[in-house]
Design an enzyme around this catalytic site. Structure first.
Site, PDB file in Angstrom:
ATOM      1  N   THR A   1      -7.621   8.019  -0.565  1.00 41.17           N
ATOM      2  CA  THR A   1      -7.343   6.848   0.133  1.00 41.17           C
ATOM      3  C   THR A   1      -6.387   7.331   1.283  1.00 41.17           C
ATOM      4  O   THR A   1      -5.461   8.277   1.155  1.00 41.17           O
ATOM      5  CB  THR A   1      -6.436   5.957  -0.681  1.00 41.17           C
ATOM      6  OG1 THR A   1      -7.466   5.433  -1.919  1.00 41.17           O
ATOM      7  CG2 THR A   1      -5.849   4.869   0.128  1.00 41.17           C
TER       8      THR A   1
ATOM      9  N   ASP B   1      -8.157   5.565  -8.234  1.00 42.10           N
ATOM     10  CA  ASP B   1      -8.809   4.397  -8.396  1.00 42.10           C
ATOM     11  C   ASP B   1     -10.381   4.541  -8.290  1.00 42.10           C
ATOM     12  O   ASP B   1     -11.037   3.435  -8.233  1.00 42.10           O
ATOM     13  CB  ASP B   1      -8.381   3.301  -7.349  1.00 42.10           C
ATOM     14  CG  ASP B   1      -8.734   3.780  -5.948  1.00 42.10           C
ATOM     15  OD1 ASP B   1      -9.077   5.016  -5.721  1.00 42.10           O
ATOM     16  OD2 ASP B   1      -8.498   2.980  -4.930  1.00 42.10           O
TER      17      ASP B   1
ATOM     18  N   GLU C   1       0.800  -1.140  -0.031  1.00 37.83           N
ATOM     19  CA  GLU C   1       0.004  -0.041  -0.010  1.00 37.83           C
ATOM     20  C   GLU C   1       0.816   1.311  -0.100  1.00 37.83           C
ATOM     21  O   GLU C   1       0.252   2.304  -0.506  1.00 37.83           O
ATOM     22  CB  GLU C   1      -1.006  -0.013   1.140  1.00 37.83           C
ATOM     23  CG  GLU C   1      -1.887  -1.099   1.380  1.00 37.83           C
ATOM     24  CD  GLU C   1      -3.158  -0.890   0.218  1.00 37.83           C
ATOM     25  OE1 GLU C   1      -3.456   0.278   0.032  1.00 37.83           O
ATOM     26  OE2 GLU C   1      -3.425  -1.912  -0.302  1.00 37.83           O
TER      27      GLU C   1
END
Length: 269
Positions: free
Chosen positions: A77, A72, A54
């Site tokens: 995020t 995405d 990640e």
């Protein structure tokens, strides 16, 4: 909620012992059942491996402050497990944080987070949300909130399902990494449907199947799911990491561990 199959316990039979027999010494601690991924040392390994994928770093504790839009379709995020503004888990996190610490620096964004849920929109978040997220990450209560939501939504359900399926530490980690990326919704690429796809090819140990065969089937289904989405189409976190551990027969995820993700090499001694 994840479907959980019941595991059958073994009945213990009482066996008479001759009066003159000496009692057996207590079994040493190392003969106890192997630790699950919820063992603190194994959980630390899991967090490092996920962070390698990640965040390209083993330092997962440095990621409480991480936040960006990675393109995405999930909006921002952020944090130690990739909470997303477009998928509801970031909203749940900020709501919980505000419950335990009213008036925190992120509380004012709750109306906007409710509005953007389900989209990639930044409406009501820009221009200062990322700055305030970093500021919140200096607060121990916000770190605790991230830990809590990680465990509640991702870690605990994957470990529970792994133990139910009869898989060991590696299998539980494979489940965890899948639920972190795909969530456990009703869409075809969610964790439960990845598992369902694997069930059409193999049986987990709890149903009499081979653990290795089952985990390969699960990873095959995971790779299929990843390839359905351009942002996740690089499957190296499976191919050059999880599959490597599985092929080596390291079902307990014992160190030392060496793997690659997205071309970067990592090691845990």
């Amino acid at each position: 909620m994840l479907a959980v199959g019941a595991l059958l316990g073994s009945a213990l039979l009482a066996v008479p012992v001759a009066a003159h027999a000496t009692a057996a010494p207590p079994a040493p601690a190392h003969t106890a059942a192997a630790a699950g991924l919820d063992d603190p040392a194994k959980k630390e390994i899991a967090m490092k491996i996920v962070s390698s994928a990640e965040n390209s770093s083993l330092d997962w504790k440095a990621q409480y402050k991480y936040i960006e839009d990675i393109g995405d379709g999930r909006g921002y995020t952020a944090g130690i497990i990739g909470f997303c503004s477009g998928t509801g888990d970031m909203l749940d996190l900020v709501e919980y944080y505000t419950k335990v610490k009213p008036g925190n620096v992120l509380a004012k964004y709750l109306p906007a987070l409710r509005e953007v849920d389900g989209s990639d929109s930044h409406a009501g978040l820009d221009p200062n949300f990322t700055r305030d997220w970093v500021k919140a990450a200096q607060d121990a209560e916000f770190k605790k909130a991230q830990d809590r939501e990680r465990d509640r939504v991702y870690f605990n359900p994957s470990v529970k399902q792994g133990k139910s399926d009869g898989v060991g530490v590696l299998g539980q980690f494979i489940y965890y990494d899948a639920i972190v990326m795909h969530g456990d919704g009703t869409d075809s690429t969610s964790f439960r449907n990845i598992r369902g796809r694997a069930l059409s090819k193999a049986k987990p140990p709890s149903q009499g199947g081979s653990e290795t065969t089952w985990l390969h089937a699960f990873l095959d289904a995971r790779v299929w799911a990843m390839k359905q989405e351009e942002a996740h189409s690089d499957t190296s976190r499976v191919d050059t990491a999880q599959r490597v551990f599985l092929r080596k027969g390291n079902l307990n995820l014992d160190t030392p561990l060496d793997w690659k993700v997205y071309g970067d090499s990592f090691h845990i001694g």
